[in-house]
Design an enzyme around this catalytic site. Structure first.
Site, PDB file in Angstrom:
ATOM      1  N   ASP A  20       5.118  18.285   2.946  1.00 11.44           N
ATOM      2  CA  ASP A  20       4.952  19.440   3.504  1.00 11.44           C
ATOM      3  C   ASP A  20       3.472  19.548   4.223  1.00 11.44           C
ATOM      4  O   ASP A  20       2.299  19.473   3.266  1.00 11.44           O
ATOM      5  CB  ASP A  20       5.597  20.571   2.970  1.00 11.44           C
ATOM      6  CG  ASP A  20       6.937  20.772   2.942  1.00 11.44           C
ATOM      7  OD1 ASP A  20       7.738  19.548   3.445  1.00 11.44           O
ATOM      8  OD2 ASP A  20       7.606  21.577   2.598  1.00 11.44           O
ATOM      9  N   HIS A  58      -0.563  22.647   2.652  1.00 13.11           N
ATOM     10  CA  HIS A  58       0.477  23.367   2.387  1.00 13.11           C
ATOM     11  C   HIS A  58       0.501  24.662   1.695  1.00 13.11           C
ATOM     12  O   HIS A  58      -0.720  24.924   1.176  1.00 13.11           O
ATOM     13  CB  HIS A  58       1.676  22.490   1.817  1.00 13.11           C
ATOM     14  CG  HIS A  58       2.968  22.908   1.853  1.00 13.11           C
ATOM     15  ND1 HIS A  58       3.495  23.498   3.045  1.00 13.11           N
ATOM     16  CD2 HIS A  58       3.936  23.166   1.066  1.00 13.11           C
ATOM     17  CE1 HIS A  58       4.918  23.907   3.088  1.00 13.11           C
ATOM     18  NE2 HIS A  58       5.186  23.857   1.613  1.00 13.11           N
ATOM     19  N   HIS A 105       7.644  22.729  -4.659  1.00 15.41           N
ATOM     20  CA  HIS A 105       8.837  23.410  -3.866  1.00 15.41           C
ATOM     21  C   HIS A 105      10.237  22.988  -4.391  1.00 15.41           C
ATOM     22  O   HIS A 105      10.424  21.648  -4.221  1.00 15.41           O
ATOM     23  CB  HIS A 105       8.638  23.585  -2.552  1.00 15.41           C
ATOM     24  CG  HIS A 105       7.487  24.682  -2.205  1.00 15.41           C
ATOM     25  ND1 HIS A 105       6.904  24.746  -0.786  1.00 15.41           N
ATOM     26  CD2 HIS A 105       7.216  25.808  -2.794  1.00 15.41           C
ATOM     27  CE1 HIS A 105       6.225  25.806  -1.107  1.00 15.41           C
ATOM     28  NE2 HIS A 105       6.263  26.344  -2.158  1.00 15.41           N
ATOM     29  N   ASP A 137      13.152  22.507  -2.795  1.00 12.36           N
ATOM     30  CA  ASP A 137      13.650  21.673  -1.989  1.00 12.36           C
ATOM     31  C   ASP A 137      13.149  20.316  -1.875  1.00 12.36           C
ATOM     32  O   ASP A 137      13.765  19.343  -1.291  1.00 12.36           O
ATOM     33  CB  ASP A 137      13.781  22.256  -0.521  1.00 12.36           C
ATOM     34  CG  ASP A 137      12.337  22.101   0.038  1.00 12.36           C
ATOM     35  OD1 ASP A 137      11.733  23.012  -0.460  1.00 12.36           O
ATOM     36  OD2 ASP A 137      12.311  21.954   1.386  1.00 12.36           O
ATOM     37  N   HIS A 138      12.220  20.073  -2.711  1.00 11.66           N
ATOM     38  CA  HIS A 138      11.478  18.738  -2.935  1.00 11.66           C
ATOM     39  C   HIS A 138      11.754  18.092  -4.385  1.00 11.66           C
ATOM     40  O   HIS A 138      11.148  16.960  -4.506  1.00 11.66           O
ATOM     41  CB  HIS A 138      10.027  18.667  -2.444  1.00 11.66           C
ATOM     42  CG  HIS A 138       9.849  18.864  -0.945  1.00 11.66           C
ATOM     43  ND1 HIS A 138       9.362  17.835   0.223  1.00 11.66           N
ATOM     44  CD2 HIS A 138      10.123  19.836  -0.276  1.00 11.66           C
ATOM     45  CE1 HIS A 138       9.566  18.189   1.115  1.00 11.66           C
ATOM     46  NE2 HIS A 138       9.923  19.600   1.122  1.00 11.66           N
ATOM     47  N   HIS A 178       5.340  17.710  -3.887  1.00 13.48           N
ATOM     48  CA  HIS A 178       4.959  19.091  -4.042  1.00 13.48           C
ATOM     49  C   HIS A 178       5.827  19.903  -4.969  1.00 13.48           C
ATOM     50  O   HIS A 178       7.126  19.434  -5.033  1.00 13.48           O
ATOM     51  CB  HIS A 178       4.366  20.023  -3.039  1.00 13.48           C
ATOM     52  CG  HIS A 178       5.315  20.352  -2.116  1.00 13.48           C
ATOM     53  ND1 HIS A 178       5.968  19.572  -1.135  1.00 13.48           N
ATOM     54  CD2 HIS A 178       5.779  21.504  -1.464  1.00 13.48           C
ATOM     55  CE1 HIS A 178       6.892  20.030  -0.351  1.00 13.48           C
ATOM     56  NE2 HIS A 178       6.830  21.307  -0.492  1.00 13.48           N
ATOM     57  N   HIS A 215      12.584  16.578   8.059  1.00  9.75           N
ATOM     58  CA  HIS A 215      12.450  17.808   7.420  1.00  9.75           C
ATOM     59  C   HIS A 215      12.650  18.777   8.527  1.00  9.75           C
ATOM     60  O   HIS A 215      11.911  19.541   8.630  1.00  9.75           O
ATOM     61  CB  HIS A 215      11.041  17.885   6.893  1.00  9.75           C
ATOM     62  CG  HIS A 215      10.901  18.910   5.766  1.00  9.75           C
ATOM     63  ND1 HIS A 215      10.356  20.211   6.231  1.00  9.75           N
ATOM     64  CD2 HIS A 215      10.939  19.050   4.338  1.00  9.75           C
ATOM     65  CE1 HIS A 215      10.172  20.921   5.405  1.00  9.75           C
ATOM     66  NE2 HIS A 215      10.657  20.326   4.263  1.00  9.75           N
TER      67      HIS A 215
END
Lengths: 325, 325
Positions: free
Chosen positions: B211, B141, B66, B68-69, B64, B270
């Protein structure tokens, strides 16, 4: 100015196991408030290994759009947001960075808890942040690139008591505010702090270059500077491979400039990954030092990640011992 | 499939000194070729501490948008380019990632030496990469998010000699090619390798979640899987603070799902930065393990950065000793 230099990344282009890509913190000796020059990927990771807090980060200066100087911005901003940073953050950068940061935050659905204020490096003029005056200087690289000078705005000021008395400004809280650099209202007029302060010594001044193949473009910026931080990506022998050197400076070129400009302290950084502390793994980083030292008689330093330097009142830059990594 | 899992980042949201943000390498035991699931900032820095080479990276799967990914993507791509990577790179990702990557490369004037081929996670179907079949599964998510299943395409195949003889296909180089999974031309017809191979055991299958606050969405994906990798950002006690848990799973929820689905091996990852190896610095990471172990009877693992796991032929996942960091 009581500002220390704390190097967060000193490698050009790509990270190595020993050096991250570019990032340099300017922090007040007294602790509160710091600025960042360039923000390569994983700068926030480096910050975790220092006493720096993102809550106290006041401004970020980006030299140019290449990824090794800015790809750490979105992650650092997002982490500051997740930590609940409140104070606005000033970002001084050339064209392209604001569009990229805002597009990134939008496409990755990232919401920040604090304001971003962008300022164009192309027309910065004299920018004032707390006790620092900052100017931008255009350099020569493959893309538009800027160096920044950081100058104390009020070096060890004392109140001009004669002038205050002459102007009939009564002793008391007003004097205290003026002494602390605060403009005040008095009998319907604004009294500017700067008009009632006498500076007791010349201001400290540091110049931080970006990627640049013409160090002499910083001659005017360096005229009253005690410190120059400049990339020295290659030695002359390696740079003679023209492709590698395109847009970058050699240790020899920077040293020659610093010598002719009479700069007392020179910190070289942004080294090609081919230079290694252990020469068995590549060329020796000492080749950079040797080349520069042969042409420059001032105080010469090679930056390392987490190296911290302090400009003393005697005008000498010295490495500060740290134990935070 | 002889595919190992090598965790490059196991922290949620922000990096810590012990854990980077999300990244997981799937690499063939035999060395050549690897895939990456998610690419948080500084994934390329983590790669430097493994035997992995960017030259051998075949595909990146993003769960996805976001940061941090995915914030490590541009830097990893740029470094692969500077290293002269030639083979095309496949990027499987949800909407927004291609636009972001292409915008980033354009605005930061970054040119790559290799092709990027993007594939939409939203309509991936069954995607084939070398000896792997990959499917995407929609999760729940705060933004559209996908898990991926990785299944051996041809587990230990042997030639169906009876069928080859029946179809009059002559012994020789054609048989060799069919045995190696290559479709061939014969007398004006295409012979599909898959039609002449007999699989000697069930395929290995691993499911890697993104997530996700509804692990049961992976029920179909997990039906024939031996391994599930899933986020377990919080324990139930912490998640009862609803704001923190929004969009994420607890160790209890994932364990309950894995138990009911009969999955033999479960790897949790995670983790919120509040869970620490040293409980003096926060909550203990062992609280995650304890909560899951009480509800799940299979083989349970908590991921760590640089932990490497191998799925053996007996169906048991085991941690592999490494000494490369």
């Amino acid at each position: 100015m009581g500002v220390d230099l704390l190097f967060l990344g000193t490698s050009s282009g790509t990270p190595t196991r020993a050096r991250n890509v570019t990032g340099l913190a300017l922090l007040e000796e007294t602790g509160k408030g710091w600025r960042l020059v360039d923000c390569g990927e994983a700068t926030q990771h480096q910050v975790l290994r220092t006493p720096l807090s993102l809550h106290e980060l006041r401004a970020i200066f980006i030299t140019h759009v290449h990824g090794d100087h800015c790809y750490g911005l979105p992650g650092l901003l997002a982490s500051a947001g997740m930590q609940g940073k409140q104070e606005p953050l000033e970002i001084i950068a050339p064209d392209g960075i604001e569009e990229w940061v805002r597009t990134t935050l939008r496409l990755t659905r990232t919401w920040l808890s604090f304001e971003l204020n962008f300022h164009a490096a192309e027309c910065l003029g004299e920018w004032r942040g707390d006790n620092l005056r900052v100017e931008a200087f255009a350099l020569s690289h493959r893309v538009p690139c800027y160096g920044y000078s950081f100058t104390e705005a009020r070096p060890d000021p004392r109140l001009d008591i004669d002038k205050l008395d002459r102007h009939g400004i009564p002793r008391g809280p007003l004097w205290g505010q003026l002494a602390r650099g605060i403009d005040v209202q008095h009998e319907g007029r604004t009294l500017r702090s700067d008009d009632y302060l006498i500076l007791t010594r010349p201001p400290q001044r540091m110049v931080v270059g970006g990627d640049n193949d013409r160090p002499e473009l910083l001659a005017e910026a360096c005229r009253t500077a005690q410190v120059l931080v400049h990339e020295a990506t290659y030695t002359q022998a390696v740079a003679n491979d023209a492709r590698a050197a395109f847009g970058h400076s050699t240790a020899a070129a920077v040293a020659t400039f610093a010598q002719s400009a009479g700069i007392a302290n020179l910190v070289l950084t942004h080294f090609s990954a081919r230079y290694q502390a252990d020469p068995k793994r590549g060329l020796s980083i000492e080749a950079i030092r040797d080349e520069a030292a042969a042409l420059y008689e001032g105080r010469l330093f090679l930056a390392e990640d987490f190296a911290r330097f302090r400009l003393n009142w005697d005008g000498a830059l010295r490495r500060v011992c740290t134990s935070n990594q």
